[in-house]
Motif scaffolding. Structure first.
Motif: not given
Length: 90
Positions: A23-35
């Motif tokens: 699993d690979f995680f990345k935070e969204g632009v605002e930090g409120d979304v995690i992909i």
């Protein structure tokens, strides 16, 4: 994943015959979304020409060495590292 592969490539995929990479995680632009990207591999004897693309603008099949030369987002290098490390396991 099984549904997406069926819709996009018309392949009936059995999840029990897939190899979990990670699993690979990345935070969204605002930090409120995690992909979250869950990556699996499946060995096949099919040639690239045998795949039929049903959705999307196109597909290209490449080896790891060629993939590293393509312009991906930075997190893709982590995915490629894991895939490369697990190729001998499947």
């Amino acid at each position: 994943m099984v549904r997406e592969v069926k819709e996009e490539l018309d392949i009936d995929l059995d999840i029990n015959n897939c190899f979990y990479v990670g699993d690979f995680f990345k935070e969204g632009v605002e930090g409120d979304v995690i992909i979250r990207r869950c990556v699996f591999m499946k060995r096949t004897n099919k040639k690239a020409k045998d795949f039929k693309l049903l959705e999307g603008d196109g597909a290209r099949f490449v080896d790891i060495k060629t993939a590293r030369k393509l312009k991906f987002r930075s997190e893709m290098n982590k995915v490629l590292d894991c895939i490369e490390n697990k190729l001998d396991c499947i």
